[in-house]
Design a protein around this motif. Sequence first.
Motif, PDB file in Angstrom:
ATOM      1  N   GLY A  95       0.797  -1.220   0.000  1.00 15.35           N
ATOM      2  CA  GLY A  95       0.000   0.000   0.000  1.00 15.35           C
ATOM      3  C   GLY A  95       0.826   1.264   0.000  1.00 15.35           C
ATOM      4  O   GLY A  95       0.452   2.260  -0.624  1.00 15.35           O
ATOM      5  N   ARG A  96       1.951   1.227   0.682  1.00  8.82           N
ATOM      6  CA  ARG A  96       2.750   2.456   0.815  1.00  8.82           C
ATOM      7  C   ARG A  96       3.841   2.573  -0.234  1.00  8.82           C
ATOM      8  O   ARG A  96       4.040   3.645  -0.805  1.00  8.82           O
ATOM      9  N   ILE A  97       4.565   1.496  -0.496  1.00  2.06           N
ATOM     10  CA  ILE A  97       5.755   1.562  -1.344  1.00  2.06           C
ATOM     11  C   ILE A  97       5.468   1.177  -2.790  1.00  2.06           C
ATOM     12  O   ILE A  97       5.928   1.862  -3.714  1.00  2.06           O
ATOM     13  N   ALA A  98       4.721   0.105  -2.994  1.00  2.93           N
ATOM     14  CA  ALA A  98       4.457  -0.328  -4.372  1.00  2.93           C
ATOM     15  C   ALA A  98       3.719   0.753  -5.149  1.00  2.93           C
ATOM     16  O   ALA A  98       4.038   1.022  -6.311  1.00  2.93           O
ATOM     17  N   TYR A 100       3.825   3.911  -4.532  1.00  2.00           N
ATOM     18  CA  TYR A 100       4.764   5.019  -4.718  1.00  2.00           C
ATOM     19  C   TYR A 100       5.726   4.739  -5.873  1.00  2.00           C
ATOM     20  O   TYR A 100       5.949   5.602  -6.739  1.00  2.00           O
ATOM     21  N   PHE A 101       6.310   3.533  -5.882  1.00  2.00           N
ATOM     22  CA  PHE A 101       7.230   3.171  -6.953  1.00  2.00           C
ATOM     23  C   PHE A 101       6.536   3.254  -8.317  1.00  2.00           C
ATOM     24  O   PHE A 101       7.083   3.806  -9.282  1.00  2.00           O
ATOM     25  N   THR A 102       5.342   2.671  -8.395  1.00  2.00           N
ATOM     26  CA  THR A 102       4.650   2.618  -9.678  1.00  2.00           C
ATOM     27  C   THR A 102       4.281   4.009 -10.174  1.00  2.00           C
ATOM     28  O   THR A 102       4.497   4.342 -11.347  1.00  2.00           O
ATOM     29  N   SER A 103       3.715   4.827  -9.297  1.00  2.00           N
ATOM     30  CA  SER A 103       3.313   6.168  -9.727  1.00  2.00           C
ATOM     31  C   SER A 103       4.514   7.023 -10.127  1.00  2.00           C
ATOM     32  O   SER A 103       4.452   7.792 -11.086  1.00  2.00           O
ATOM     33  N   GLU A 104       5.625   6.862  -9.404  1.00  2.00           N
ATOM     34  CA  GLU A 104       6.820   7.629  -9.732  1.00  2.00           C
ATOM     35  C   GLU A 104       7.377   7.233 -11.097  1.00  2.00           C
ATOM     36  O   GLU A 104       7.661   8.092 -11.948  1.00  2.00           O
ATOM     37  N   LEU A 105       7.534   5.921 -11.308  1.00  2.00           N
ATOM     38  CA  LEU A 105       8.080   5.459 -12.584  1.00  2.00           C
ATOM     39  C   LEU A 105       7.096   5.682 -13.722  1.00  2.00           C
ATOM     40  O   LEU A 105       7.510   5.964 -14.860  1.00  2.00           O
ATOM     41  N   ALA A 106       5.798   5.556 -13.447  1.00  2.00           N
ATOM     42  CA  ALA A 106       4.799   5.792 -14.486  1.00  2.00           C
ATOM     43  C   ALA A 106       4.813   7.243 -14.931  1.00  2.00           C
ATOM     44  O   ALA A 106       4.672   7.549 -16.132  1.00  2.00           O
ATOM     45  N   THR A 107       4.966   8.154 -13.988  1.00  2.00           N
ATOM     46  CA  THR A 107       5.064   9.572 -14.340  1.00  2.00           C
ATOM     47  C   THR A 107       6.294   9.835 -15.201  1.00  2.00           C
ATOM     48  O   THR A 107       6.234  10.605 -16.181  1.00  2.00           O
ATOM     49  N   MET A 108       7.403   9.206 -14.853  1.00  2.00           N
ATOM     50  CA  MET A 108       8.610   9.359 -15.666  1.00  2.00           C
ATOM     51  C   MET A 108       8.397   8.787 -17.067  1.00  2.00           C
ATOM     52  O   MET A 108       8.921   9.330 -18.052  1.00  2.00           O
ATOM     53  N   LEU A 128      16.960   2.645 -12.266  1.00  2.00           N
ATOM     54  CA  LEU A 128      15.707   2.857 -11.547  1.00  2.00           C
ATOM     55  C   LEU A 128      15.199   1.620 -10.811  1.00  2.00           C
ATOM     56  O   LEU A 128      14.672   1.727  -9.705  1.00  2.00           O
ATOM     57  N   VAL A 129      15.349   0.456 -11.409  1.00  2.00           N
ATOM     58  CA  VAL A 129      14.733  -0.756 -10.846  1.00  2.00           C
ATOM     59  C   VAL A 129      15.631  -1.416  -9.808  1.00  2.00           C
ATOM     60  O   VAL A 129      15.169  -1.763  -8.711  1.00  2.00           O
ATOM     61  N   ILE A 130      16.903  -1.608 -10.121  1.00  2.00           N
ATOM     62  CA  ILE A 130      17.805  -2.339  -9.229  1.00  2.00           C
ATOM     63  C   ILE A 130      17.876  -1.727  -7.835  1.00  2.00           C
ATOM     64  O   ILE A 130      17.776  -2.451  -6.832  1.00  2.00           O
ATOM     65  N   PRO A 131      18.041  -0.399  -7.681  1.00  2.00           N
ATOM     66  CA  PRO A 131      18.059   0.165  -6.312  1.00  2.00           C
ATOM     67  C   PRO A 131      16.774  -0.099  -5.534  1.00  2.00           C
ATOM     68  O   PRO A 131      16.827  -0.334  -4.317  1.00  2.00           O
ATOM     69  N   ARG A 132      15.637  -0.070  -6.207  1.00  2.00           N
ATOM     70  CA  ARG A 132      14.363  -0.331  -5.532  1.00  2.00           C
ATOM     71  C   ARG A 132      14.239  -1.801  -5.120  1.00  2.00           C
ATOM     72  O   ARG A 132      13.713  -2.103  -4.051  1.00  2.00           O
ATOM     73  N   VAL A 133      14.725  -2.692  -5.957  1.00  2.00           N
ATOM     74  CA  VAL A 133      14.708  -4.116  -5.609  1.00  2.00           C
ATOM     75  C   VAL A 133      15.610  -4.387  -4.412  1.00  2.00           C
ATOM     76  O   VAL A 133      15.227  -5.089  -3.463  1.00  2.00           O
ATOM     77  N   ILE A 134      16.804  -3.825  -4.430  1.00  2.00           N
ATOM     78  CA  ILE A 134      17.743  -4.011  -3.318  1.00  2.00           C
ATOM     79  C   ILE A 134      17.149  -3.465  -2.021  1.00  2.00           C
ATOM     80  O   ILE A 134      17.230  -4.101  -0.961  1.00  2.00           O
ATOM     81  N   ALA A 135      16.523  -2.290  -2.087  1.00  2.00           N
ATOM     82  CA  ALA A 135      15.938  -1.691  -0.889  1.00  2.00           C
ATOM     83  C   ALA A 135      14.832  -2.566  -0.313  1.00  2.00           C
ATOM     84  O   ALA A 135      14.754  -2.767   0.903  1.00  2.00           O
ATOM     85  N   CYS A 136      13.981  -3.109  -1.164  1.00  2.00           N
ATOM     86  CA  CYS A 136      12.854  -3.931  -0.687  1.00  2.00           C
ATOM     87  C   CYS A 136      13.326  -5.244  -0.084  1.00  2.00           C
ATOM     88  O   CYS A 136      12.845  -5.650   0.980  1.00  2.00           O
ATOM     89  N   ILE A 137      14.253  -5.919  -0.730  1.00  2.00           N
ATOM     90  CA  ILE A 137      14.676  -7.220  -0.212  1.00  2.00           C
ATOM     91  C   ILE A 137      15.533  -7.087   1.050  1.00  2.00           C
ATOM     92  O   ILE A 137      15.639  -8.037   1.833  1.00  2.00           O
ATOM     93  N   LEU A 138      16.129  -5.916   1.266  1.00  2.00           N
ATOM     94  CA  LEU A 138      16.893  -5.689   2.493  1.00  2.00           C
ATOM     95  C   LEU A 138      16.009  -5.221   3.649  1.00  2.00           C
ATOM     96  O   LEU A 138      16.180  -5.653   4.794  1.00  2.00           O
ATOM     97  N   MET A 139      15.065  -4.348   3.367  1.00  2.00           N
ATOM     98  CA  MET A 139      14.292  -3.702   4.423  1.00  2.00           C
ATOM     99  C   MET A 139      13.069  -4.494   4.863  1.00  2.00           C
ATOM    100  O   MET A 139      12.674  -4.427   6.021  1.00  2.00           O
ATOM    101  N   LEU A 199       9.615  -5.829  -8.073  1.00  2.00           N
ATOM    102  CA  LEU A 199       9.626  -6.107  -9.513  1.00  2.00           C
ATOM    103  C   LEU A 199       8.278  -5.790 -10.154  1.00  2.00           C
ATOM    104  O   LEU A 199       8.216  -5.193 -11.231  1.00  2.00           O
ATOM    105  N   ILE A 200       7.187  -6.195  -9.492  1.00  2.00           N
ATOM    106  CA  ILE A 200       5.857  -5.947 -10.062  1.00  2.00           C
ATOM    107  C   ILE A 200       5.566  -4.455 -10.135  1.00  2.00           C
ATOM    108  O   ILE A 200       5.073  -3.949 -11.152  1.00  2.00           O
ATOM    109  N   SER A 201       5.861  -3.728  -9.049  1.00  2.00           N
ATOM    110  CA  SER A 201       5.565  -2.289  -9.036  1.00  2.00           C
ATOM    111  C   SER A 201       6.401  -1.546 -10.076  1.00  2.00           C
ATOM    112  O   SER A 201       5.888  -0.652 -10.758  1.00  2.00           O
ATOM    113  N   CYS A 202       7.661  -1.920 -10.220  1.00  2.00           N
ATOM    114  CA  CYS A 202       8.504  -1.266 -11.225  1.00  2.00           C
ATOM    115  C   CYS A 202       8.059  -1.634 -12.639  1.00  2.00           C
ATOM    116  O   CYS A 202       8.098  -0.794 -13.553  1.00  2.00           O
ATOM    117  N   PHE A 203       7.627  -2.872 -12.830  1.00  2.00           N
ATOM    118  CA  PHE A 203       7.162  -3.297 -14.159  1.00  2.00           C
ATOM    119  C   PHE A 203       5.971  -2.470 -14.614  1.00  2.00           C
ATOM    120  O   PHE A 203       5.955  -1.941 -15.733  1.00  2.00           O
TER     121      PHE A 203
END
Length: 252
Positions: A95-98, A100-108, A128-139, A199-203
Amino acid sequence: MLNDTIYYLYRLICKRIKWLFSNRSYINILEQIKIVGPDSVSIVIITACFIGMVFTIQIVKEFLYINTLSLIGSILTIAFIRELSPVLTSVIIVGRIASYFTSELATMSVTEQLNALYLLDTNPFIYLVIPRVIACILMLPCLNIFAFVTSLFSSSFICFTIYNIYPDVFFISSLSSLMIQDILKSLFKTFIFGLLISLISCFWGLKATGGAKGVGQSTTLSVVTCLLGVFIFDFLLSYIMFNKLESSIQNL
């Protein structure tokens, strides 16, 4: 031909490793880690606190009715570490991050900022995608631990204030059933969920087209797809990781 292919793959891997260790990549990854982790801690703790109290109210009175006081902490601990904490934490992140990621990348994407990255010889997937994937799997595993600990303490609080079950009784029962295997499996669950959500949100974000309407549609599809993915993979992972253990207990 084979030597050329191997050399090309070698150059590609070296280039990606060099990017990961560059200052720009560090800053980008740390920014995403802050968004996913520290900025989400408060909502995760508040949600885990109230879910733990509600779940405790629903469960404890039934165990008191059949006079199994010593099992209350164990049952709640198993429920939290195996299911409630990883799934609820993942739902909050969806609800919070996916979104956000999708709307940000979609706007770009709809404003053609991705084409600007290509002109700068920068791969959007790597940047754009790799840093977001790393952040999610770590946090996400870290947030899962916060949620689990918060749920236990909120459950102990309700047990003491409403049902007069002292914290030492609760935590002795809890620790007696808490196994390192369950903790590792819970962390592995959230690792998979983090990979799936990112991955889904960035896709869906990179796939967006059609202006503001396309951004809204992509964000909605991203959240729905992430939730379905979390629930489906939760079932599959639970069946794979816990079914064998439960079968062994039943045989005993």
